[in-house]
Design an enzyme around this catalytic site. Structure first.
Site, short mmCIF file in Angstrom:
data_model
loop_
_atom_site.label_atom_id
_atom_site.label_comp_id
_atom_site.label_asym_id
_atom_site.label_seq_id
_atom_site.Cartn_x
_atom_site.Cartn_y
_atom_site.Cartn_z
N SER A 173 0.83 -1.20 0.00
CA SER A 173 0.00 0.00 0.00
C SER A 173 0.87 1.26 0.00
O SER A 173 1.73 1.42 -0.87
CB SER A 173 -0.98 -0.04 1.18
OG SER A 173 -2.03 0.89 1.01
N ASP A 274 -9.47 -4.80 -5.17
CA ASP A 274 -8.77 -3.62 -4.68
C ASP A 274 -9.12 -2.44 -5.59
O ASP A 274 -8.84 -2.48 -6.79
CB ASP A 274 -7.26 -3.88 -4.71
CG ASP A 274 -6.45 -2.74 -4.10
OD1 ASP A 274 -7.01 -1.66 -3.85
OD2 ASP A 274 -5.24 -2.95 -3.88
N HIS A 304 -7.75 -5.40 -0.84
CA HIS A 304 -6.54 -4.68 -0.47
C HIS A 304 -6.03 -5.21 0.87
O HIS A 304 -6.80 -5.43 1.80
CB HIS A 304 -6.85 -3.18 -0.34
CG HIS A 304 -5.63 -2.32 -0.25
ND1 HIS A 304 -4.86 -2.01 -1.34
CD2 HIS A 304 -5.06 -1.70 0.82
CE1 HIS A 304 -3.85 -1.23 -0.97
NE2 HIS A 304 -3.96 -1.03 0.35
#
Length: 330
Positions: A173, A274, A304
């Site tokens: 991320s 995601d 995610h």
């Protein structure tokens, strides 16, 4: 296309659903409309793990200070092994540049898994967080850790088996965004012993002014809905900047020319649930068009940050693919 909650989350174990719902609720509760965070409340809910000088499940850990004035430190994970040399994995945690740390329970656990399964000496960096410390503070911190390892190589900060000539940058991320920008900056440095061999980009946090198809379709996804990511970019990017800033939209109108850089071989992991996946694929395509070695690993049914949940078989699969990538570069 509709974007109701059932479209945004795949079939997941109840334990995983509960964890992501709680994480989403906590980050929503501590974000303020004026661009600040209630860190006191968040610290009470960010369950942490202490370093373990005695090995647990074959991995010991300790915390190493780089710069006390800016609270720059890293957690060092060393596996129990008979090997005489191991690669060094420099890891940057996720959290939208605003949340979490190497001592956060999930990140302590996943770095232990990396150390044990690759195996590798793992360095998990505690970089400064926004909104208190905006761009480019985390990027400065990441590069300074590389400089620290290069400068202090002779004083044995790392265990002897840690070979900094075989460094891999990694992150998920926002941490994967950070790993990319640290890699770009590292290309401009002349290190004495540190050599960045590869980059592991797990569902990187990139964005732009455009609303992509996946962002619209998965608008209400957990953790990284558009409302959350818009807020995170706003409090991270410089005042007055929009999401086409080079920090966010790395392959967009303000992209740097990568063609002449010695950018490391990269593996990019993407999840089909995601919302950021379109930006992640553009990143991969941009690396390829820039003449860089890049691989794309797809997880069509994953959300995610899925790899942080060890109860998911795909989590173990991803770590296995990271191991294969690292081994292929040694």
């Amino acid at each position: 296309m509709s974007s109701n909650s059932s479209d945004s989350v795949p079939a997941l174990p109840w334990r995983t659903r509960l964890s992501i719902s709680a994480a989403s609720a906590v980050t929503d509760a501590v974000r303020r409309t004026n661009g600040t965070l209630n860190r006191r409340i968040f610290s009470l809910l960010d369950f942490s793990s202490p370093p373990t000088p005695n090995p647990i499940n074959g991995v010991k850990s300790s915390d190493i200070t780089v710069d006390p004035e800016r609270n720059l430190w890293f957690r060092l994970f060393t596996p129990t092994t008979n090997a005489t040399s191991l690669p060094v994995l420099i890891f940057f945690h996720g959290g939208g540049f605003a949340f979490l740390s190497p001592s956060s329970k999930a990140y302590d656990a996943v770095c232990r898994r990396f150390a044990r399964r690759l195996p590798a000496v793992v360095i998990s960096v505690n970089y400064r967080l926004s909104p208190e410390h905006r761009f480019p503070c985390p990027y400065d911190d990441g590069l300074d850790v590389l400089k620290f390892l290069d400068r202090d190589h002779d004083v044995q900060v790392l265990p002897e088996i840690g070979d900094v000539s075989k460094c891999f940058l990694a992150g998920d991320s926002a941490g994967a965004n950070l790993a990319h920008h640290v890699a770009v900056r590292a290309c401009r440095e002349r290190f004495r012993v540190v050599n960045v061999t590869g980059l592991i980009s797990i569902q990187p946090f990139f964005g732009g002014e455009e609303r992509t198809e996946s962002e619209i379709r998965l608008a209400r996804a957990p953790l990284v809905s558009m409302a959350r990511t818009d807020w995170l970019w706003k409090v991270f990017l410089p005042d007055g900047a929009n999401r086409d800033h080079e920090a966010a939209n790395v392959s967009g109108p303000n992209a740097i020319d990568m063609s002449a850089t010695e950018y490391p071989a990269t593996v990019v992991f993407v999840g089909g649930f995601d919302p950021l996946q379109d930006w992640q694929r553009r990143y991969y395509d941009w690396l390829k068009k820039s003449g860089k070695e890049a691989r794309l690993m797809e997880y069509p049914s994953m959300i995610h940050a899925f790899y942080l949940f060890p109860e998911l078989p795909e989590s173990s699969q991803l770590i296995g693919q990271v191991k294969d990538f690292v081994c292929s570069k040694l």
